[in-house]
Design an enzyme around this catalytic site. Structure first.
Site, PDB file in Angstrom:
ATOM      1  N   ASP A 213       0.838  -1.199   0.000  1.00 46.33           N
ATOM      2  CA  ASP A 213       0.000   0.000   0.000  1.00 46.33           C
ATOM      3  C   ASP A 213       0.877   1.254   0.000  1.00 46.33           C
ATOM      4  O   ASP A 213       1.610   1.486   0.961  1.00 46.33           O
ATOM      5  CB  ASP A 213      -0.905  -0.043   1.247  1.00 46.33           C
ATOM      6  N   HIS A 303      -9.960  -1.076  -6.941  1.00 47.40           N
ATOM      7  CA  HIS A 303      -9.558   0.125  -6.198  1.00 47.40           C
ATOM      8  C   HIS A 303      -8.583   0.980  -7.006  1.00 47.40           C
ATOM      9  O   HIS A 303      -8.744   2.203  -7.066  1.00 47.40           O
ATOM     10  CB  HIS A 303      -8.960  -0.275  -4.849  1.00 47.40           C
TER      11      HIS A 303
END
Ligand code: HEM
Length: 394
Positions: A213, A303
């Site tokens: 991330d 996403h």
């Protein structure tokens, strides 16, 4: 020493420890020694006109402190509070005890401690003179948010970051102690990333869903960084804005998704973080690529597909931390997620359109929900001999 930043796309560099001399070559008779006690001696200087803690490579630990000013504090109280806290922050960041520090030894290892202060919309509206007031709107409502006032907007914030949790706890306690005549703590949001030394500096973090991330992010070395992060508004020159979103992950539900499904949700591989159309982490995703049935390889509802904007101005600096707290009421026994922190020169222009798009459609939404939300103006660094916020308050 001062931390350095890495090459294109790499985000945060691995060179800080090397420059410090503690990344010794692996001894032949044991595992590589990456971090020595000198990591505790590292300090983050305030560079240029900016507060530290924004373009600083993220430290391992976070304490985000949200205060509400006491009713009688007013501009005089806030000014006195910011004087005291700025002094504390400067001392503690250099490894010096705060004034009247009851545990001065706990300040001895700064471990890259930074304290970044910000003011909420009510402070700007009520305590900053109109001519000096940067524009800051609260975020609009988003359909999928399930906001708990417990994690809501406060008047003042301090983002305290440090590689050592003991140093951090002490710094946070000093700040809260010195603020208490003027302000009441509403919340403290604690967070963490990978411990310093566990992986090479500069490695993209993994969040608690196991995903790499932070791959596509603004790096301070990029030419776009300054205009997208530092405010162009005269009233906040050298400052920025901070968006805080406390996002809970439903990890028990996530446990039921297989690896293929998990990778489709994000559009990236779990092992390397590479886009589903690529091989290594920093490969450019190919959103046009299709499989042998003609379906897109990266789901348009994933996403990354939804978070990426065609407009290059709709970008910001993400500086998130994982959180987990005991919560016996939940089946997992804990409440976990992300203290999502985004810095932007203009949140309404850069952050809101992206958040709106994710709110409309994002496969990730099935497992994450925002439970807290707040925005702050982050003033520039304190003027010489002054305090943080002085340019706005005086
Ligand atoms: C990318 C996770 C919330 C904006 C990513 C990536 C992951 C991820 C795994 C891919 C790797 C990377 O490029 O960093 C999450 C999780 C979230 C969350 C677990 C919530 C718990 C958000 C929110 C925003 C956001 C609230 C902004 C409103 C972005 C952006 C990218 C990204 C802009 C890069 C997209 C690109 O490739 O251009 N996120 N994210 N994320 N995320 Fe999130």
């Amino acid at each position: 020493g001062a931390a350095a930043f890495g090459g294109a796309g790499a985000g945060w560099s691995a060179s800080a420890l090397v420059a410090n001399g503690s990344a010794a070559a692996a001894p032949t008779d044991g595992p590589a020694r990456v971090v020595g006690p000198s990591a505790g001696a590292e300090t983050v200087p305030v560079v240029g006109t900016h507060q530290a803690g924004v373009d600083t490579p993220p430290q391992a630990h976070l304490a985000l402190v949200g205060w509400d000013l006491r009713e009688d504090a007013g501009v005089v109280g806030l000014t006195r509070m910011m004087r005291l806290l700025s002094d504390d922050a400067a001392r503690l960041a250099s490894g010096t005890a705060a004034l009247a520090d009851t545990e001065p030894e706990l300040a001895a290892h700064p471990a890259r401690l930074t304290v970044t202060f910000g003011f909420g919309p009510r402070v700007l509206r009520d305590l900053v003179p109109a001519g000096r007031r940067p524009r800051l709107d609260e975020l609009p409502g988003f359909d999928r948010d399930r906001l708990d006032p417990r994690w809501g907007q406060t008047d003042v914030v301090a983002q305290v970051c440090c590689d050592d949790p003991t140093t951090l706890a002490h710094a946070r306690r000093m700040l809260v102690k010195d603020a208490r005549t003027f302000a009441q703590v509403r919340w403290i949001q604690q967070g963490f990333r990978t411990a310093r030394g566990t992986v090479p500096d500069g490695t993209t973090m993994r969040n608690l869903m196991g995903q790499v991330d932070g791959t596509v992010n603004l790096a301070p070395a990029e030419p776009d960084f300054d205009p997208l992060v530092w405010s162009g508004d005269d009233a906040l020159a050298g400052g920025t804005f901070l968006v805080v979103r406390r996002i809970r992950m439903q990890l028990d539900k996530w446990d039921r998704v297989d690896r293929v499904g998990r990778e489709v949700v994000v559009g990236r591989r779990l092992d390397t973080g590479a886009p589903l159309t690529g091989v290594t982490e920093f490969d450019e995703p190919d959103f046009a690529a299709t499989d042998r049935f003609g379906f897109p390889v990266i789901d348009p509802a994933s996403h990354v597909a939804r978070a990426r904007s065609a407009d290059p101005r709709e970008r910001f600096l993400r500086r998130a931390y994982s959180y987990t707290e005991p919560d016996p009421a939940r089946s997992t026994g804990e409440d976990s997620g992300l203290v999502f922190l985004a810095f932007a020169a203009d949140p309404a222009r850069q952050f809101v359109p992206v958040q709106r798009r994710l709110d409309e459609l994002d496969r990730l939404n099935e497992w994450v929900v925002a439970i807290g939300s707040a925005v702050y103006a982050i003033p520039p660094a304190a003027p010489q001999g002054g305090y943080v916020g002085q340019q706005l308050l005086e």
